[in-house]
Motif scaffolding. Structure first.
Motif, PDB file in Angstrom:
ATOM      1  N   ASP A  60      67.898  58.048  79.648  1.00 19.79           N
ATOM      2  CA  ASP A  60      68.412  59.356  79.207  1.00 19.79           C
ATOM      3  C   ASP A  60      69.678  59.707  79.987  1.00 19.79           C
ATOM      4  O   ASP A  60      70.030  59.048  80.968  1.00 19.79           O
ATOM      5  CB  ASP A  60      67.372  60.466  79.416  1.00 19.79           C
ATOM      6  CG  ASP A  60      67.545  61.614  78.418  1.00 19.79           C
ATOM      7  OD1 ASP A  60      68.576  61.641  77.730  1.00 19.79           O
ATOM      8  OD2 ASP A  60      66.656  62.476  78.350  1.00 19.79           O
ATOM      9  N   ILE A  61      70.330  60.778  79.533  1.00 20.15           N
ATOM     10  CA  ILE A  61      71.444  61.367  80.268  1.00 20.15           C
ATOM     11  C   ILE A  61      70.850  62.324  81.299  1.00 20.15           C
ATOM     12  O   ILE A  61      70.136  63.261  80.948  1.00 20.15           O
ATOM     13  CB  ILE A  61      72.384  62.132  79.320  1.00 20.15           C
ATOM     14  CG1 ILE A  61      72.900  61.217  78.206  1.00 20.15           C
ATOM     15  CG2 ILE A  61      73.541  62.738  80.102  1.00 20.15           C
ATOM     16  CD1 ILE A  61      73.753  60.080  78.684  1.00 20.15           C
ATOM     17  N   ALA A  62      71.142  62.097  82.565  1.00 19.51           N
ATOM     18  CA  ALA A  62      70.424  62.795  83.639  1.00 19.51           C
ATOM     19  C   ALA A  62      70.614  64.305  83.613  1.00 19.51           C
ATOM     20  O   ALA A  62      69.709  65.040  84.012  1.00 19.51           O
ATOM     21  CB  ALA A  62      70.848  62.223  84.993  1.00 19.51           C
ATOM     22  N   VAL A  63      71.791  64.783  83.158  1.00 18.81           N
ATOM     23  CA  VAL A  63      71.997  66.242  83.188  1.00 18.81           C
ATOM     24  C   VAL A  63      71.008  66.963  82.278  1.00 18.81           C
ATOM     25  O   VAL A  63      70.728  68.140  82.484  1.00 18.81           O
ATOM     26  CB  VAL A  63      73.439  66.614  82.803  1.00 18.81           C
ATOM     27  CG1 VAL A  63      74.418  66.201  83.878  1.00 18.81           C
ATOM     28  CG2 VAL A  63      73.835  66.033  81.455  1.00 18.81           C
ATOM     29  N   LYS A  64      70.469  66.272  81.285  1.00 16.77           N
ATOM     30  CA  LYS A  64      69.471  66.891  80.411  1.00 16.77           C
ATOM     31  C   LYS A  64      68.167  67.163  81.149  1.00 16.77           C
ATOM     32  O   LYS A  64      67.362  67.972  80.702  1.00 16.77           O
ATOM     33  CB  LYS A  64      69.180  65.985  79.213  1.00 16.77           C
ATOM     34  CG  LYS A  64      70.369  65.720  78.300  1.00 16.77           C
ATOM     35  CD  LYS A  64      69.948  64.791  77.167  1.00 16.77           C
ATOM     36  CE  LYS A  64      71.096  64.460  76.239  1.00 16.77           C
ATOM     37  NZ  LYS A  64      70.684  63.507  75.172  1.00 16.77           N
ATOM     38  N   ARG A  65      67.966  66.495  82.276  1.00 22.36           N
ATOM     39  CA  ARG A  65      66.687  66.577  82.986  1.00 22.36           C
ATOM     40  C   ARG A  65      66.761  67.356  84.299  1.00 22.36           C
ATOM     41  O   ARG A  65      65.797  67.363  85.052  1.00 22.36           O
ATOM     42  CB  ARG A  65      66.183  65.154  83.284  1.00 22.36           C
ATOM     43  CG  ARG A  65      66.053  64.255  82.067  1.00 22.36           C
ATOM     44  CD  ARG A  65      65.082  64.821  81.044  1.00 22.36           C
ATOM     45  NE  ARG A  65      64.773  63.874  79.995  1.00 22.36           N
ATOM     46  CZ  ARG A  65      63.694  63.101  79.964  1.00 22.36           C
ATOM     47  NH1 ARG A  65      62.813  63.183  80.946  1.00 22.36           N
ATOM     48  NH2 ARG A  65      63.509  62.258  78.972  1.00 22.36           N
ATOM     49  N   LEU A  66      67.906  67.987  84.557  1.00 23.52           N
ATOM     50  CA  LEU A  66      68.033  68.727  85.807  1.00 23.52           C
ATOM     51  C   LEU A  66      66.976  69.817  85.934  1.00 23.52           C
ATOM     52  O   LEU A  66      66.438  70.058  87.010  1.00 23.52           O
ATOM     53  CB  LEU A  66      69.435  69.328  85.927  1.00 23.52           C
ATOM     54  CG  LEU A  66      70.564  68.340  86.237  1.00 23.52           C
ATOM     55  CD1 LEU A  66      71.923  69.024  86.109  1.00 23.52           C
ATOM     56  CD2 LEU A  66      70.404  67.742  87.623  1.00 23.52           C
ATOM     57  N   GLY A  67      66.683  70.485  84.827  1.00 25.28           N
ATOM     58  CA  GLY A  67      65.656  71.526  84.849  1.00 25.28           C
ATOM     59  C   GLY A  67      64.292  70.968  85.212  1.00 25.28           C
ATOM     60  O   GLY A  67      63.537  71.586  85.973  1.00 25.28           O
ATOM     61  N   GLU A  68      63.965  69.790  84.675  1.00 24.62           N
ATOM     62  CA  GLU A  68      62.675  69.156  84.982  1.00 24.62           C
ATOM     63  C   GLU A  68      62.603  68.758  86.451  1.00 24.62           C
ATOM     64  O   GLU A  68      61.546  68.882  87.088  1.00 24.62           O
ATOM     65  CB  GLU A  68      62.476  67.925  84.093  1.00 24.62           C
ATOM     66  CG  GLU A  68      62.393  68.241  82.613  1.00 24.62           C
ATOM     67  CD  GLU A  68      62.314  66.986  81.763  1.00 24.62           C
ATOM     68  OE1 GLU A  68      61.719  65.990  82.223  1.00 24.62           O
ATOM     69  OE2 GLU A  68      62.871  66.995  80.650  1.00 24.62           O
ATOM     70  N   PHE A  69      63.716  68.277  86.991  1.00 24.36           N
ATOM     71  CA  PHE A  69      63.726  67.914  88.409  1.00 24.36           C
ATOM     72  C   PHE A  69      63.466  69.132  89.279  1.00 24.36           C
ATOM     73  O   PHE A  69      62.728  69.067  90.258  1.00 24.36           O
ATOM     74  CB  PHE A  69      65.079  67.292  88.787  1.00 24.36           C
ATOM     75  CG  PHE A  69      65.392  65.988  88.110  1.00 24.36           C
ATOM     76  CD1 PHE A  69      64.388  65.205  87.564  1.00 24.36           C
ATOM     77  CD2 PHE A  69      66.695  65.532  88.021  1.00 24.36           C
ATOM     78  CE1 PHE A  69      64.671  63.993  86.938  1.00 24.36           C
ATOM     79  CE2 PHE A  69      66.998  64.331  87.408  1.00 24.36           C
ATOM     80  CZ  PHE A  69      65.987  63.559  86.859  1.00 24.36           C
ATOM     81  N   ARG A  70      64.067  70.258  88.899  1.00 25.01           N
ATOM     82  CA  ARG A  70      63.901  71.484  89.683  1.00 25.01           C
ATOM     83  C   ARG A  70      62.473  72.029  89.579  1.00 25.01           C
ATOM     84  O   ARG A  70      61.972  72.653  90.517  1.00 25.01           O
ATOM     85  CB  ARG A  70      64.904  72.534  89.207  1.00 25.01           C
ATOM     86  CG  ARG A  70      66.311  72.332  89.765  1.00 25.01           C
ATOM     87  CD  ARG A  70      66.383  72.857  91.212  1.00 25.01           C
ATOM     88  NE  ARG A  70      67.642  72.479  91.860  1.00 25.01           N
ATOM     89  CZ  ARG A  70      68.805  73.079  91.620  1.00 25.01           C
ATOM     90  NH1 ARG A  70      68.871  74.046  90.736  1.00 25.01           N
ATOM     91  NH2 ARG A  70      69.869  72.688  92.266  1.00 25.01           N
ATOM     92  N   VAL A  71      61.821  71.826  88.435  1.00 22.20           N
ATOM     93  CA  VAL A  71      60.418  72.247  88.307  1.00 22.20           C
ATOM     94  C   VAL A  71      59.555  71.460  89.279  1.00 22.20           C
ATOM     95  O   VAL A  71      58.660  72.010  89.934  1.00 22.20           O
ATOM     96  CB  VAL A  71      59.923  72.056  86.857  1.00 22.20           C
ATOM     97  CG1 VAL A  71      58.412  72.230  86.779  1.00 22.20           C
ATOM     98  CG2 VAL A  71      60.604  73.044  85.924  1.00 22.20           C
TER      99      VAL A  71
END
Length: 223
Positions: A60-71
């Motif tokens: 995936d494109i990592a910026v799409k998952r920044l929210g998931e990382f922060r969760v």
């Protein structure tokens, strides 16, 4: 100790970043990942303070998952190190509050400056109990001025340049152009071109080493 996770799908660059992180006594590299799924697993299973994040990953494109990382890690800080200068990637990263966004065109020196700044930021924000405007301004603006990213000249590739810097940094006795060419898997002419470019930038120096007979050997050293 600041725990750092490196997410980078190019193992050569990941190794360079790991070597750089290990130069700081305050930083502890807990591992390297090369995908979103492995990064999420590491965030779930480990304390991670800082994530060095590439944008283009296999799943995936990592910026799409920044929210998931922060969760997974609400206090996680992120430094993006990517070849992407796509406006949406940069805007989304900044809006998610990444600590820094570094283009790979000239990333090693820039990342070193960012890590030095981040260590001060981390210790300040952890130790501070009362805040005034000066303290807040210092944390927000980092009081760190970076050199502007320069356009690389023709024949100089940013990733290869970082590899050359890495090899010079890890060889305290210096390298000849021939030795460097073997490390890079490139011609001696190519190796010398990168070495001479680093000298012009004042990031390297050359010294003649005299043997028993014959012409002196030109060895290059990191500055």
């Amino acid at each position: 100790m600041i725990d750092v996770l490196i997410c980078e799908d190019d193992f050569r660059i990941a190794d360079i970043h790991k070597s750089l992180v290990e130069q700081y006594a305050e930083l502890n590299c807990i591992g390297k990942t090369n995908s979103i799924i492995d990064t999420k697993r590491m965030l779930e299973e480990n304390k991670v303070d800082l994530l060095l994040l590439d944008i283009y990953l296999p799943d995936d494109i990592a910026v799409k998952r920044l929210g998931e990382f922060r969760v997974l890690r609400p206090n996680l800080d992120v430094i993006v190190v990517s070849a992407s200068n796509h406006d949406e990637h940069i805007k989304k990263s900044l809006r998610y509050g990444v600590y820094d966004y570094i283009l790979k065109t000239d990333s090693l020196k820039r990342l070193k400056s960012s890590l030095t700044s981040y260590i001060k930021y981390f210790h300040t924000i952890e130790a501070q109990q009362t805040f005034n405007q000066d303290t807040i301004d210092h944390l927000i603006y980092k009081q760190q001025q970076y050199e502007p990213i320069k356009v690389l000249p023709k024949g100089i590739d940013g990733i290869t340049l970082d590899l050359v810097r890495h090899h010079l940094m890890t060889h305290q006795d210096g390298l000849t152009a021939e030795e460097l060419s073997e490390h890079l898997g490139a011609s001696r002419t190519t190796a010398r071109r990168y070495l001479e470019y680093l000298i012009r930038l004042k990031h390297a120096k050359v010294m003649p080493i005299y043997g028993i007979v014959g012409r002196p050997e030109r060895r290059y050293f990191s500055l």
